[in-house]
Scaffold this motif. Structure first.
Motif, mmCIF file in Angstrom:
data_model
loop_
_atom_site.group_PDB
_atom_site.id
_atom_site.type_symbol
_atom_site.label_atom_id
_atom_site.label_comp_id
_atom_site.label_asym_id
_atom_site.label_seq_id
_atom_site.Cartn_x
_atom_site.Cartn_y
_atom_site.Cartn_z
ATOM 1 N N GLY A 190 0.831 -1.193 0.000
ATOM 2 C CA GLY A 190 0.000 0.000 0.000
ATOM 3 C C GLY A 190 0.864 1.240 0.000
ATOM 4 O O GLY A 190 1.950 1.255 0.579
ATOM 5 N N CYS A 191 0.403 2.284 -0.682
ATOM 6 C CA CYS A 191 1.171 3.522 -0.767
ATOM 7 C C CYS A 191 0.207 4.692 -0.780
ATOM 8 O O CYS A 191 -0.849 4.639 -1.413
ATOM 9 C CB CYS A 191 2.029 3.518 -2.033
ATOM 10 N N LEU A 192 0.541 5.761 -0.054
ATOM 11 C CA LEU A 192 -0.286 6.955 -0.035
ATOM 12 C C LEU A 192 -0.237 7.660 -1.382
ATOM 13 O O LEU A 192 0.801 7.698 -2.034
ATOM 14 C CB LEU A 192 0.204 7.919 1.047
ATOM 15 N N PHE A 193 -1.367 8.232 -1.800
ATOM 16 C CA PHE A 193 -1.354 9.098 -2.973
ATOM 17 C C PHE A 193 -2.019 10.425 -2.646
ATOM 18 O O PHE A 193 -2.899 10.512 -1.784
ATOM 19 C CB PHE A 193 -2.035 8.442 -4.177
ATOM 20 N N THR A 194 -1.574 11.474 -3.299
ATOM 21 C CA THR A 194 -2.110 12.827 -3.194
ATOM 22 C C THR A 194 -2.160 13.398 -4.607
ATOM 23 O O THR A 194 -1.652 12.780 -5.547
ATOM 24 C CB THR A 194 -1.222 13.709 -2.302
#
Length: 538
Positions: A58-62
């Motif tokens: 999982g990886c944060l996105f903005t």
């Protein structure tokens, strides 16, 4: 020295062929079902924030985040606070040419990266917008223009995300100067000096620096110096002149002015205030000075049972959560001396922390980690350890008593409708966190992937529910009328009735408030509720 990624990537024999590009838009509350990349796929976010899950990662996105997925990669978005999500999906083929024969190349291009490096963002955004121009045209010349422009996009990604030796990208060299500043902040440092170290023009250096840190170079340097000065003020009684010199200020009076501008206190006022507090670190990583003996704690979240188990002095009777967001006016009226904030929204944190010292808290973390963190904050570490020992012992004893009713390899799944008509399978949160005990049930089917990835839950569709359903299925009865209606529709359908667990009489409909909260009080209550349920139906 480790081998360059170029050694593993046959770059000189790779060909890149643009397929298509499409802008996707998901409104708030839209179903974000799992999908699979049919080719190499570049995802560039325009708006929204949350997590991108690929398999067990999982990886944060903005906004402006970019990711590259290889063929056959399963992926799913999880929106923060159900915000609107917009992203470009750019599909392309990669071929490996050897001895004049082209074969599909399906390996990851950047195996050591999740989010791609795309600095400067202005240039990257312009490249993507140019690629999108003429997307609806069927003209051969326009298609050729896009194909050629796509090669520029690929060249940009390769330049910024592969470790070419010996040259480094401008963003990388600027990052090196940031590390230099953090180690040598007390020295006389100028932007010109830093730009020369990074081998970029001063104007370009400032632009890249701001994209990397959100601050101008000298503002970043001042913040480093003030933060170090805070440590000296709290732990020493040295004269202000000496502290100012130690952190890089030549003028004691200029140091005091800058300190007051940044903190709202004079240096000495800050030192006196901090002497009555303790320094702790919260879930996100903020280091916060809190009262050593807080007496009016405002908890903003859904795991209030954690606080009550450790007798933390709470103020107010409103439970703030996603469905009833915190009111700044109400919080101010309650006059708390400490706020515990179950959220990761930095903008909202900045507002709430103006009311009182504020600590972020993760109610989705493990029960052990949560209670030990509370113990550290409130000087109740021993009480937290004792409660956890008792609870863990009671949980093991409960499953030992249930052994004749639950088979050693029996599986279970927990489902819930939430946020309207959206269906979720629970991972490592709520009722699942006690069901998936080493002596209890096993996660079923693809639920195992959710558990291994550390996800608290995963959004699924009704037509895929059989991939997650176990020998026993637990459906949580939601409070929302819309969610309840969607649940009733599923449970009356053939998709639900044909599940083996339902046919065998091992399906359970459980009230959300009693069964699916994660706090310590609910976990304690389940030790009596769960045996009653399983013994009656086995």
């Amino acid at each position: 020295m480790s081998a360059s990624p170029l050694a593993a990537l046959p770059l000189r024999s790779l060909l890149f062929h643009f397929i298509d590009m499409e802008l996707f838009s998901y409104s708030e509350g839209a179903v974000l079902a799992e999908d699979m990349a049919s080719s190499h796929m570049l995802i560039v976010f325009k708006s929204g924030s949350g997590h991108l899950y690929t398999g067990e990662q999982g990886c944060l996105f903005t906004p402006e985040s970019s990711f590259l997925l290889s063929p056959s990669t399963s992926y799913q978005f999880e929106s923060s606070e159900d915000s609107k999500i917009e992203f470009y999906r750019i599909c392309f083929h990669v071929f490996h040419v050897e001895n004049g024969i082209a074969q599909p190349f399906v390996k990851p291009l950047f195996a050591d990266r999740q989010e791609l490096r795309t600095y400067p963002l202005v240039h990257w955004t312009d490249l993507i917008n140019q690629l999108n121009i003429g997307q609806t045209s069927r003209d051969d010349k326009e298609a050729h223009r896009q194909q050629m422009h796509f090669q520029t996009v690929i060249a940009f990604l390769l330049e910024h995300n592969l470790k070419f030796e010996p040259a480094a990208s401008s963003a990388q060299t600027v990052e090196h100067t940031i590390a230099y500043m953090e180690m040598n902040f007390q020295d006389n440092i100028t932007v010109r000096q830093l730009a020369q170290m990074a081998h970029v023009p001063a104007w370009q250096y400032t632009s890249i620096f701001k994209e990397l840190t959100g601050k101008k170079p000298l503002d970043y340097l001042t913040e480093l110096r003030i933060n170090r000065a805070k440590e000296w003020l709290v732990h020493t009684e040295n004269p202000l002149r000496e502290i100012a010199e130690r952190v890089g200020f030549a003028d004691e009076y200029y140091f005091s002015r800058r300190f007051r501008l940044m903190t709202g206190y004079s240096p000495r006022q800050y030192a006196i205030s901090m002497s009555q507090n303790i320094l702790v670190k919260d879930w996100i990583g903020h280091e916060v000075r809190i009262p050593s003996q807080p007496s009016r704690v405002l908890y903003c979240g859904e795991s209030v049972g954690d606080m009550k188990m450790l007798d933390i002095p709470l103020v107010g009777d409103q439970m703030f959560c996603k469905d009833t967001p915190i009111s700044e006016e109400e919080a101010t009226r309650l006059s708390p001396d400490l706020i515990i904030f179950d959220h990761s929204d930095e903008k909202l944190y900045a507002k709430i922390s103006q009311i009182a010292p504020t600590l972020t808290y993760n109610s989705r973390g493990s029960l052990d980690a949560r209670l030990m963190m509370l113990g550290e904050w409130f000087g109740k570490k021993k009480e937290a350890q004792q409660w956890l020992l008792r609870h863990n012992s009671s949980t093991s004893f409960m499953w030992q008593q249930l052994r004749e009713f639950v088979g050693p390899e029996e599986t279970a799944s927990v489902f819930v409708f939430h946020r309207g008509k959206r269906l979720f399978v629970m991972g490592n949160i709520g009722l699942s966190s006690i069901l998936y005990h080493p002596k209890g049930f096993r996660p079923a089917g693809k639920t195992q992937e959710v558990i291994r990835s550390g996800r608290p839950y995963k959004e699924i569709t009704a037509r895929t529910i059989h991939h997650y359903a176990g020998d026993r299925v637990f459906m949580i009865l939601p409070e929302s009328p819309e969610s309840r209606g969607a649940m009733e529709e599923l449970m009356s359908s053939a998709l639900w009735r044909n599940l083996p667990a339902v046919k065998n009489g091992y399906s359970y409909l459980l009230n959300e408030q009693d069964w699916n909260y994660e706090d310590a009080a609910t976990r304690e209550k389940l030790l009596s509720l769960l045996p009653e349920l399983l013994i009656q139906t086995s």
